[in-house]
Design an enzyme around this catalytic site. Structure first.
Site, short mmCIF file in Angstrom:
data_model
loop_
_atom_site.label_atom_id
_atom_site.label_comp_id
_atom_site.label_asym_id
_atom_site.label_seq_id
_atom_site.Cartn_x
_atom_site.Cartn_y
_atom_site.Cartn_z
CG ASN A 11 62.30 49.75 48.35
OD1 ASN A 11 62.82 48.65 48.55
ND2 ASN A 11 61.23 49.92 47.59
NE ARG A 94 58.82 47.05 49.60
CZ ARG A 94 58.99 46.43 48.45
NH1 ARG A 94 60.02 46.71 47.67
NH2 ARG A 94 58.12 45.53 48.05
CG HIS A 183 52.30 44.45 46.12
ND1 HIS A 183 51.73 43.69 45.11
CD2 HIS A 183 53.53 44.80 45.69
CE1 HIS A 183 52.59 43.59 44.11
NE2 HIS A 183 53.70 44.24 44.42
NE ARG A 244 57.32 37.78 41.20
CZ ARG A 244 57.15 38.98 41.75
NH1 ARG A 244 55.95 39.52 41.83
NH2 ARG A 244 58.18 39.61 42.25
CD GLU A 387 54.41 50.10 47.32
OE1 GLU A 387 54.67 49.01 47.84
OE2 GLU A 387 54.58 50.33 46.11
#
Ligand code: AMP
Length: 404
Positions: A11, A94, A183, A244, A387
């Site tokens: 990743n 990823r 996601h 965010r 993940e």
């Protein structure tokens, strides 16, 4: 010789590389690690050999991704798990943005790299870093299958009414503006694990997945297919997140420009890096926010309440999108650990069949578990996301299929 069964998951971020080496025979982790602050004087590599129970750290400058991956390869080799091992079946990468083009894990070749590059305008922060990681890894093992697993892929099943913004389709299409969602690897994994927890096949259940980490998103999953999700063209839309803002009236941006005198870049930074929980109360860690709430801090209380209000709105919205809901699943750092968030998110939703059992909600555990009362119409679950395991599983499945 028996076929190789190990998968290295990479990743690659702009200044970091996270990695895990898994053995797909039993889905066990052999090594995990992280290189951070790449390109700075204070780079750090932390490597854990899970099988040997040994953790090592290197501190000092690591100039670029090439140097970072070489250092990772060296660490793996020290544990007898090197990249040249015949047991390594593939590397799974990823990749954040696959647009509408990549709907499933994809074996990487030059054409795939070109397409990921073409998506840079819609993922300027993420796709360049992902590409650098892929190119470096391909340079090291050009003969090895390398697979791209996209954060957006799970959401490509969203029907057009959910995926489109209400703007002129010609303008939208010209600039590839639509709701992509992110996601996706986590939403795919958690929705499937939730079905397993209910003892059902994913095709039989409708699940609302709440991925609440520093970034946060919700999705509505109908019979294993995503039909709506809260992030959009970028990860800025939707829930209140660590830094965010999530949803806001787009006119806020014009207002900040025209009346506030801010530049586009300043507003971008404000909304992505200095908003959400952090913007509201100066903290983005839910542990700290809860501690402050418990001490009677009003600013933290309001931040928490705004976070919960948004979450509740999405639960209600996705209930309506799905029509019938079998389970609501909480996952990621906040979703897995913050019992007060789970309790507050479903409080007052008894009319929708939603409730948590205080004892079950308060208990800790690493395995997927139900936290709703036994007779609940809609199950509420805590389902730890993974993940890396999902990327490894998808990578291995593709490589196996191709070798048959
Ligand atoms: P993630 O992005 O999934 O790694 O989640 C990171 C976030 O999880 C942190 O910023 C914290 O807000 C939150 N978190 C982690 N552990 C806890 C905990 N024990 N209680 C509440 N929040 C937590």
């Amino acid at each position: 010789m028996t076929s190789p069964t190990r998968v290295l998951v990479l990743n690659s971020g702009s200044s970091s590389v996270k990695y895990q080496l898994l053995d797909m025979r039993d889905r066990s982790r052999l090594a995990v690690g992280l290189v951070e602050r790449i390109g700075e004087q204070t780079s750090r590599l932390k490597h854990t050999c899970v099988t040997g129970g040994d953790t090592r750290e290197q501190n000092g400058p690591i100039a670029d991704h090439d140097a970072a991956l070489k250092a990772v390869a060296q660490e793996l080799a020290r544990d007898g798990l090197g990249l040249d091992s015949p047991e390594l079946a593939a590397i799974g990468h990823r990749v954040v943005h696959g647009g509408m083009f990549f709907t499933e894990p994809t074996l990487i070749d030059e054409g795939v790299l070109t397409e990921i590059e073409r998506l840079i305008p819609v993922a300027p922060l993420h796709n360049p870093a992902n590409l650098t990681g892929i190119r470096t890894a391909r340079g090291m093992r050009p003969d090895l299958p390398q697979v791209a697993v996209f954060d957006t892929a799970f959401h490509t099943t969203m029907p057009e009414p959910a995926a489109r913004y209400a703007i002129d389709p010609k303008i939208a299409d010209r600039h590839r503006i639509r709701r992509y969602g992110f996601h996706g690897t986590s939403h795919a994994y958690v929705s499937r694990e939730t079905a397993r927890l209910l003892g059902k096949d994913p095709s039989e259940v409708n699940v609302i997945v709440l991925h609440l980490g520093n970034g946060a998103s919700a999705s509505a999953v109908e019979g294993g297919r995503c039909v709506d999700t809260s992030m959009g063209l970028t990860p800025l839309e939707g829930l209140v997140m660590g830094t965010r803002s999530g949803d806001l009236d787009p006119a806020v941006i014009f207002h900040l420009e025209r009346v506030g005198g801010m530049s586009t870049d300043e507003i971008d930074t404000l909304l992505n890096k200095r908003s959400g929980l952090f913007g509201l109360c100066g903290d983005n860690d839910m542990r700290e926010i809860r501690r402050r709430v418990d001490e009677g801090d009003e600013e933290a209380r309001l931040a928490f309440d705004i976070y919960i209000h948004r979450l509740k709105k999405y639960i209600g919205a996705y209930y309506a999108v799905l029509g019938r809901v079998d389970a609501v699943a909480f996952t990621a750092g906040v979703g897995e650990n913050a019992a007060p968030v789970r309790e507050a998110a479903v409080a007052g939703l008894e009319g929708l069949g939603l409730a948590v059992d205080a004892g079950l909600n308060g208990a800790r555990g690493d395995d997927p578990r139900l936290i709703s009362p036994e007779d609940a119409r809609v199950k509420v679950a805590v389902v730890p996301t993974d993940e890396e395991l999902e990327i490894a599983t998808q990578t291995y499945a593709l490589v196996e299929k191709n070798s048959r």
